[in-house]
Scaffold this motif. Structure first.
Motif, PDB file in Angstrom:
ATOM      1  N   GLN A   1      -6.765  -8.417   9.337  1.00  0.00           N
ATOM      2  CA  GLN A   1      -7.080  -7.085   9.839  1.00  0.00           C
ATOM      3  C   GLN A   1      -6.673  -6.014   8.827  1.00  0.00           C
ATOM      4  O   GLN A   1      -7.394  -5.029   8.627  1.00  0.00           O
ATOM      5  CB  GLN A   1      -6.371  -6.845  11.179  1.00  0.00           C
ATOM      6  CG  GLN A   1      -6.888  -7.687  12.330  1.00  0.00           C
ATOM      7  CD  GLN A   1      -6.385  -9.126  12.292  1.00  0.00           C
ATOM      8  OE1 GLN A   1      -5.378  -9.433  11.638  1.00  0.00           O
ATOM      9  NE2 GLN A   1      -7.077 -10.007  13.010  1.00  0.00           N
TER      10      GLN A   1
ATOM     11  N   ARG B   1      -6.527  -6.506   5.605  1.00  0.00           N
ATOM     12  CA  ARG B   1      -7.486  -6.626   4.499  1.00  0.00           C
ATOM     13  C   ARG B   1      -8.790  -5.910   4.842  1.00  0.00           C
ATOM     14  O   ARG B   1      -9.323  -5.145   4.018  1.00  0.00           O
ATOM     15  CB  ARG B   1      -7.779  -8.101   4.211  1.00  0.00           C
ATOM     16  CG  ARG B   1      -8.753  -8.316   3.048  1.00  0.00           C
ATOM     17  CD  ARG B   1      -9.363  -9.703   3.084  1.00  0.00           C
ATOM     18  NE  ARG B   1     -10.259  -9.856   4.217  1.00  0.00           N
ATOM     19  CZ  ARG B   1     -10.235 -10.893   5.055  1.00  0.00           C
ATOM     20  NH1 ARG B   1      -9.377 -11.881   4.904  1.00  0.00           N
ATOM     21  NH2 ARG B   1     -11.089 -10.947   6.072  1.00  0.00           N
ATOM     22  N   GLU B   2      -9.307  -6.133   6.027  1.00  0.00           N
ATOM     23  CA  GLU B   2     -10.567  -5.519   6.423  1.00  0.00           C
ATOM     24  C   GLU B   2     -10.456  -3.996   6.425  1.00  0.00           C
ATOM     25  O   GLU B   2     -11.369  -3.291   5.976  1.00  0.00           O
ATOM     26  CB  GLU B   2     -10.974  -6.029   7.809  1.00  0.00           C
ATOM     27  CG  GLU B   2     -11.396  -7.495   7.806  1.00  0.00           C
ATOM     28  CD  GLU B   2     -11.416  -8.106   9.203  1.00  0.00           C
ATOM     29  OE1 GLU B   2     -11.240  -7.338  10.187  1.00  0.00           O
ATOM     30  OE2 GLU B   2     -11.578  -9.331   9.323  1.00  0.00           O
TER      31      GLU B   2
ATOM     32  N   GLN C   1     -10.218  -2.656   2.725  1.00  0.00           N
ATOM     33  CA  GLN C   1     -11.487  -2.724   2.010  1.00  0.00           C
ATOM     34  C   GLN C   1     -12.517  -1.756   2.596  1.00  0.00           C
ATOM     35  O   GLN C   1     -13.300  -1.152   1.849  1.00  0.00           O
ATOM     36  CB  GLN C   1     -12.003  -4.161   2.023  1.00  0.00           C
ATOM     37  CG  GLN C   1     -11.138  -5.109   1.198  1.00  0.00           C
ATOM     38  CD  GLN C   1     -11.664  -6.523   1.167  1.00  0.00           C
ATOM     39  OE1 GLN C   1     -12.332  -6.983   2.096  1.00  0.00           O
ATOM     40  NE2 GLN C   1     -11.347  -7.245   0.106  1.00  0.00           N
ATOM     41  N   ARG C   2     -12.504  -1.592   3.904  1.00  0.00           N
ATOM     42  CA  ARG C   2     -13.464  -0.684   4.531  1.00  0.00           C
ATOM     43  C   ARG C   2     -13.211   0.761   4.126  1.00  0.00           C
ATOM     44  O   ARG C   2     -14.152   1.549   3.947  1.00  0.00           O
ATOM     45  CB  ARG C   2     -13.393  -0.806   6.056  1.00  0.00           C
ATOM     46  CG  ARG C   2     -14.415   0.063   6.782  1.00  0.00           C
ATOM     47  CD  ARG C   2     -14.283  -0.007   8.281  1.00  0.00           C
ATOM     48  NE  ARG C   2     -15.333   0.748   8.942  1.00  0.00           N
ATOM     49  CZ  ARG C   2     -15.334   1.073  10.234  1.00  0.00           C
ATOM     50  NH1 ARG C   2     -14.346   0.680  11.006  1.00  0.00           N
ATOM     51  NH2 ARG C   2     -16.319   1.773  10.757  1.00  0.00           N
TER      52      ARG C   2
ATOM     53  N   TRP D   1      -6.119  -8.350  -1.461  1.00  0.00           N
ATOM     54  CA  TRP D   1      -7.203  -8.263  -0.477  1.00  0.00           C
ATOM     55  C   TRP D   1      -8.412  -9.092  -0.917  1.00  0.00           C
ATOM     56  O   TRP D   1      -9.042  -9.761  -0.096  1.00  0.00           O
ATOM     57  CB  TRP D   1      -7.619  -6.802  -0.266  1.00  0.00           C
ATOM     58  CG  TRP D   1      -6.526  -5.891   0.177  1.00  0.00           C
ATOM     59  CD1 TRP D   1      -6.278  -4.628  -0.300  1.00  0.00           C
ATOM     60  CD2 TRP D   1      -5.529  -6.112   1.188  1.00  0.00           C
ATOM     61  NE1 TRP D   1      -5.206  -4.061   0.331  1.00  0.00           N
ATOM     62  CE2 TRP D   1      -4.722  -4.949   1.248  1.00  0.00           C
ATOM     63  CE3 TRP D   1      -5.238  -7.173   2.030  1.00  0.00           C
ATOM     64  CZ2 TRP D   1      -3.638  -4.826   2.125  1.00  0.00           C
ATOM     65  CZ3 TRP D   1      -4.150  -7.058   2.904  1.00  0.00           C
ATOM     66  CH2 TRP D   1      -3.373  -5.907   2.951  1.00  0.00           C
TER      67      TRP D   1
END
Length: 225
Positions: free
Chosen positions: A62, A64-65, A68-69, A126
């Motif tokens: 979570q 990482r997401e 990156q987002r 990430w």
């Protein structure tokens, strides 16, 4: 004293020294925090009107997401001069999945911070984050390889910092502070020390940009004569 005994004594002394480093709370270079307290946040920029504090776990998908987002949004806001980002590294995934990968990766990230290379190192974390159940981030060879990929990190200095567990105590303190605050699951974001008015799960890059702009206006109005 025989040569073998000398070596054994030296090895024992080294183990004791590393154990001490692993419990001592030594903040990495540039860490910030409250006056008189342990400096647990790692800033991307000098002080500016708006500070986002992002609580993130290197082993958490979570986190990482989220990273990156919002990478492009963070880059734009940092470039605008309105925002700094304080990264608060936590390790709750080690308790969730077992093992020590989050703690090892967070300590390595703090060693990268000593050389001003936190952001590039975390980008590599990430990009190459293993499945959390595998606990592969505990592998110091992997962390060393990621430091090389991040670039501009003095490898010998980084390896020494990691091998001596120089940031392990600081990482443990960082996790303890997060747990004591009862902030919930990562990622958690605060704006100028306050929770966001919308849950992180409902946040969008556009909403975050609007919140930062509104907070910058509020701070400017409060400072006006």
């Amino acid at each position: 004293m025989g040569f073998g005994l000398v070596c054994a004594v030296a090895a024992a002394v080294g183990q004791v020294a590393r154990a001490h480093e692993g419990t001592a709370v030594n903040a990495p270079k540039g860490a910030v925090g409250p006056s008189g307290g342990t400096k647990l946040d790692l800033p991307d920029r000098p002080t500016v009107p708006v500070t986002l504090t992002v609580y993130e776990d290197p082993r958490s998908p979570q986190s990482r997401e989220f990273a990156q987002r919002y990478a492009d949004t963070f880059a734009r806001l940092l470039a605008s001069g309105q925002l700094q980002i304080n990264h608060h590294l936590v390790t709750q995934s080690d308790k969730q999945y077992g093992g020590s990968g989050a703690a090892e990766a967070a300590a390595a990230a703090a060693c990268a911070q000593d050389q001003g290379r936190l952001a590039p190192f975390m980008e590599q974390i990430w990009q190459h984050q293993p499945a959390p159940a595998h606990d592969a981030l505990k592998d110091r060879k992997l962390l060393s390889d990621l430091a090389k990929k991040a670039g501009k990190i003095n490898h010998d200095t980084f390896e020494l910092c990691v091998d001596r567990n120089e940031r392990k105590g600081w990482v443990a303190e960082s996790q303890s502070a997060f747990a004591a605050a009862g902030l919930g699951e990562v990622p958690v974001v605060r704006i100028n020390g306050r929770p966001l008015p919308v849950p992180t799960a409902q946040l969008t890059p556009g909403k975050l940009t609007s919140l930062v702009n509104a907070e910058a206006r509020r701070v400017a109005a409060a400072a006006a004569p």
